[in-house]
Design an enzyme around this catalytic site. Structure first.
Site, PDB file in Angstrom:
ATOM      1  N   ASN A 159      13.573  -8.389   9.027  1.00 14.02           N
ATOM      2  CA  ASN A 159      12.837  -8.437   7.768  1.00 14.02           C
ATOM      3  C   ASN A 159      13.683  -9.218   6.755  1.00 14.02           C
ATOM      4  O   ASN A 159      14.822  -8.845   6.470  1.00 14.02           O
ATOM      5  CB  ASN A 159      12.602  -6.989   7.295  1.00 14.02           C
ATOM      6  CG  ASN A 159      11.877  -6.922   5.976  1.00 14.02           C
ATOM      7  OD1 ASN A 159      12.191  -7.658   5.050  1.00 14.02           O
ATOM      8  ND2 ASN A 159      10.922  -6.019   5.866  1.00 14.02           N
ATOM      9  N   HIS A 162      14.849  -9.264   1.584  1.00 14.28           N
ATOM     10  CA  HIS A 162      15.925  -9.184   0.592  1.00 14.28           C
ATOM     11  C   HIS A 162      16.601 -10.512   0.304  1.00 14.28           C
ATOM     12  O   HIS A 162      17.337 -10.626  -0.672  1.00 14.28           O
ATOM     13  CB  HIS A 162      16.906  -8.085   0.969  1.00 14.28           C
ATOM     14  CG  HIS A 162      16.233  -6.740   0.868  1.00 14.28           C
ATOM     15  ND1 HIS A 162      15.435  -6.411  -0.205  1.00 14.28           N
ATOM     16  CD2 HIS A 162      16.176  -5.687   1.708  1.00 14.28           C
ATOM     17  CE1 HIS A 162      14.924  -5.200  -0.021  1.00 14.28           C
ATOM     18  NE2 HIS A 162      15.354  -4.744   1.139  1.00 14.28           N
ATOM     19  N   HIS A 195       7.268  -8.529   3.769  1.00 12.17           N
ATOM     20  CA  HIS A 195       6.339  -7.613   3.094  1.00 12.17           C
ATOM     21  C   HIS A 195       5.841  -8.316   1.832  1.00 12.17           C
ATOM     22  O   HIS A 195       6.603  -8.509   0.884  1.00 12.17           O
ATOM     23  CB  HIS A 195       7.086  -6.313   2.756  1.00 12.17           C
ATOM     24  CG  HIS A 195       6.206  -5.257   2.164  1.00 12.17           C
ATOM     25  ND1 HIS A 195       6.661  -3.995   1.884  1.00 12.17           N
ATOM     26  CD2 HIS A 195       4.903  -5.269   1.782  1.00 12.17           C
ATOM     27  CE1 HIS A 195       5.685  -3.265   1.370  1.00 12.17           C
ATOM     28  NE2 HIS A 195       4.608  -4.029   1.287  1.00 12.17           N
ATOM     29  N   ARG A 201       7.299  -8.730  -5.891  1.00 10.52           N
ATOM     30  CA  ARG A 201       8.664  -8.598  -6.412  1.00 10.52           C
ATOM     31  C   ARG A 201       9.684  -9.401  -5.607  1.00 10.52           C
ATOM     32  O   ARG A 201      10.725  -9.751  -6.108  1.00 10.52           O
ATOM     33  CB  ARG A 201       9.083  -7.126  -6.470  1.00 10.52           C
ATOM     34  CG  ARG A 201       9.246  -6.506  -5.110  1.00 10.52           C
ATOM     35  CD  ARG A 201       9.840  -5.126  -5.196  1.00 10.52           C
ATOM     36  NE  ARG A 201       8.887  -4.170  -5.727  1.00 10.52           N
ATOM     37  CZ  ARG A 201       8.983  -2.859  -5.528  1.00 10.52           C
ATOM     38  NH1 ARG A 201      10.007  -2.369  -4.855  1.00 10.52           N
ATOM     39  NH2 ARG A 201       8.095  -2.033  -6.009  1.00 10.52           N
ATOM     40  N   GLU A 222       3.849  -7.557   6.645  1.00 10.11           N
ATOM     41  CA  GLU A 222       3.730  -6.159   6.215  1.00 10.11           C
ATOM     42  C   GLU A 222       2.943  -6.150   4.918  1.00 10.11           C
ATOM     43  O   GLU A 222       3.195  -6.975   4.030  1.00 10.11           O
ATOM     44  CB  GLU A 222       5.155  -5.664   5.951  1.00 10.11           C
ATOM     45  CG  GLU A 222       5.453  -4.307   6.455  1.00 10.11           C
ATOM     46  CD  GLU A 222       6.863  -3.951   6.100  1.00 10.11           C
ATOM     47  OE1 GLU A 222       7.785  -4.420   6.788  1.00 10.11           O
ATOM     48  OE2 GLU A 222       7.051  -3.202   5.112  1.00 10.11           O
ATOM     49  N   THR A 253       9.557   1.042   0.908  1.00  6.87           N
ATOM     50  CA  THR A 253       8.484   1.891   1.449  1.00  6.87           C
ATOM     51  C   THR A 253       9.030   3.299   1.678  1.00  6.87           C
ATOM     52  O   THR A 253      10.046   3.469   2.341  1.00  6.87           O
ATOM     53  CB  THR A 253       7.987   1.296   2.788  1.00  6.87           C
ATOM     54  OG1 THR A 253       7.848  -0.109   2.611  1.00  6.87           O
ATOM     55  CG2 THR A 253       6.668   1.905   3.187  1.00  6.87           C
ATOM     56  N   GLU A 303       4.141   1.674  14.092  1.00  7.97           N
ATOM     57  CA  GLU A 303       5.580   1.540  13.844  1.00  7.97           C
ATOM     58  C   GLU A 303       6.055   2.900  13.381  1.00  7.97           C
ATOM     59  O   GLU A 303       5.610   3.414  12.351  1.00  7.97           O
ATOM     60  CB  GLU A 303       5.863   0.469  12.789  1.00  7.97           C
ATOM     61  CG  GLU A 303       7.372   0.340  12.534  1.00  7.97           C
ATOM     62  CD  GLU A 303       7.743  -0.710  11.500  1.00  7.97           C
ATOM     63  OE1 GLU A 303       7.016  -1.724  11.365  1.00  7.97           O
ATOM     64  OE2 GLU A 303       8.753  -0.510  10.805  1.00  7.97           O
ATOM     65  N   HIS A 343      12.973   1.159   9.670  1.00  4.08           N
ATOM     66  CA  HIS A 343      13.293   1.629   8.323  1.00  4.08           C
ATOM     67  C   HIS A 343      14.604   2.400   8.330  1.00  4.08           C
ATOM     68  O   HIS A 343      14.716   3.435   8.980  1.00  4.08           O
ATOM     69  CB  HIS A 343      12.195   2.500   7.701  1.00  4.08           C
ATOM     70  CG  HIS A 343      12.185   2.347   6.196  1.00  4.08           C
ATOM     71  ND1 HIS A 343      13.121   2.927   5.406  1.00  4.08           N
ATOM     72  CD2 HIS A 343      11.398   1.617   5.387  1.00  4.08           C
ATOM     73  CE1 HIS A 343      12.904   2.588   4.151  1.00  4.08           C
ATOM     74  NE2 HIS A 343      11.863   1.783   4.110  1.00  4.08           N
TER      75      HIS A 343
END
Ligand code: PXP
Length: 389
Positions: A159, A162, A195, A201, A222, A253, A303, A343
């Site tokens: 992912n 960031h 995501h 954001r 996502e 999340t 998931e 996660h």
């Protein structure tokens, strides 16, 4: 039917993936050159194995594995092709697994190998040289099992949100999550996750549009189940979408979707996506109700949310949460769902989750990016892949 498998272990925890154990037993028979033979595998609890241990070996207390050969002694004709029985205590296997910090299934594999070698005539109690011969064979079979697992290895999807978080903090164009995705793929990641949040954001529409062109592995979008993002996803056509609950105020999340509580709405999103060739994954807590609901409304994947396992603050809590993941992944797998997880996974807690054969893919973001700041993104991805072997 070479494996006669019976699970008499009736306790809720730990849950055993029956399919996995009997598949492993079958593979071991083939490795030992005895595909022609039949083998009975029985899983029991400590109380049951203690009774067998007392009756047949005059020893008190439970043990981990007992083998009962049908090819020893006089009446070989009665045995037919049946080598004998391997009886394993899941309670003891679980205790040993905790001590060795491996999964229960990894420990069950060791015990299966040990029990099978006894049935094939190996006996470590006979002499030192016999013990050496048996342990050498044991290592050889376990290595073969590991090699097979590596061939079916769980995939890593990174992912890259960031990278965009850092970019947005400055409001300029660097660092670019598109470039990051390419580096992750070159390092061995087999999927890229982004995501696209309602509040934009971190990841922006532009990122997803370019990633759709550049990602060579698999782009997993996502998203929350809201109309504007659904419309966007149908236009971009990612390789799959993962539906997550989305709250504006959350930092990340916070929990799984309540699928059971919004079946109609989610079913509708799934069929819209499926009609456009996009499979859907539902991000859910390790909870059988949510798995059943996900299956009922036609999800392709679930998931499993690993956050509570990763955030656990005591060993006991970690074990409990891990067992919930094991059980949920097995339930979902056996219901015919494809299973991913993610996660909170990091360089300490990932190996155990990666050892579960029911899970196809792990989705990991924060830990990889945090490490990348110090060691570089290429190395951070490679190190994570190394932990997943
Ligand atoms: N899976 C889902 C559904 C997520 O929402 C996230 C966080 O964006 C992840 C996996 C990755 O979590 P982490 O960043 O903690 O690795």
């Amino acid at each position: 039917m070479p494996i006669l498998f019976q699970n008499d272990f009736q306790h809720a925890f730990p849950r055993v993936n029956e399919l996995q154990v009997s598949k492993t037993a079958k593979f071991l028979l083939a490795l030992a050159g005895r595909s022609d033979a039949e083998l009975s595998v029985l899983l029991v609890d400590d109380q049951h194995i203690a009774e067998l241990n007392k009756t047949w070996r005059r020893k008190s207390g439970p043990t981990n594995v007992l083998s009962f050969s049908l090819t020893e002694g006089e009446d070989l004709t009665r045995a037919g092709n049946l080598l004998g029985d391997i009886v394993i205590s899941v309670d003891t296997a679980a205790r040993e697994a905790r001590k060795e910090r491996i999964s229960v299934h990894q420990r069950l594999n060791v015990l299966l190998v040990h029990g099978l070698l006894h049935l094939l005539g190996y006996d470590h109690e006979k002499s030192d040289s016999e013990a050496e011969r048996m342990f050498r064979k044991e290592r050889e079979l376990l290595l073969e099992l590991k090699r097979k697992r590596r061939e079916e290895m769980i995939r890593l999807a990174v992912n890259v949100d960031h990278v965009a978080t850092l970019r947005e903090a400055r409001g300029i164009s660097e660092p670019d999550p598109v470039l990051a995705a390419g580096i992750c793929e070159l390092a061995g990641a087999e999927g890229i996750v982004v995501h696209l949040r309602e509040d934009r954001r971190h990841i922006q529409d532009r990122d997803v549009l370019i990633l759709r062109q550049t990602v060579k592995t698999k782009l997993n979008l996502e998203m929350g189940a809201n109309q504007e993002i659904i419309k966007f996803a149908l236009k971009v056509k990612p390789d799959m979408v993962t539906l997550v609950p989305e709250k504006r105020q959350e930092l990340t999340t916070e929990g799984g979707l309540n699928v059971a509580g919004q079946k109609k709405k989610l079913k509708n999103v799934i069929s819209q996506m499926n009609d456009n060739g996009i499979p859907v994954s539902l991000f859910i807590d390790p909870d059988s109700r949510q798995i059943e609901a996900s299956h009922n409304i036609g999800a392709t994947f679930v998931e499993i949310h690993t956050g509570r396992y990763c955030d656990a603050t005591s060993e006991e809590e970690t074990e409990q949460e891990f067992e919930l993941i094991v059980a949920a992944a097995e339930d979902a797998y056996e219901a015919g769902l494809r299973v991913n997880a993610g996660h909170g996974l990091n360089y300490v807690n990932t190996t155990r989750v990666a050892s579960l054969d029911t899970i196809e893919e792990l989705s990991i973001g924060h830990a990889v990016m945090a490490r990348a700041i110090f060691v570089g993104l290429d190395q951070a991805v490679r190190e994570m892949l190394g932990l997943m072997m």
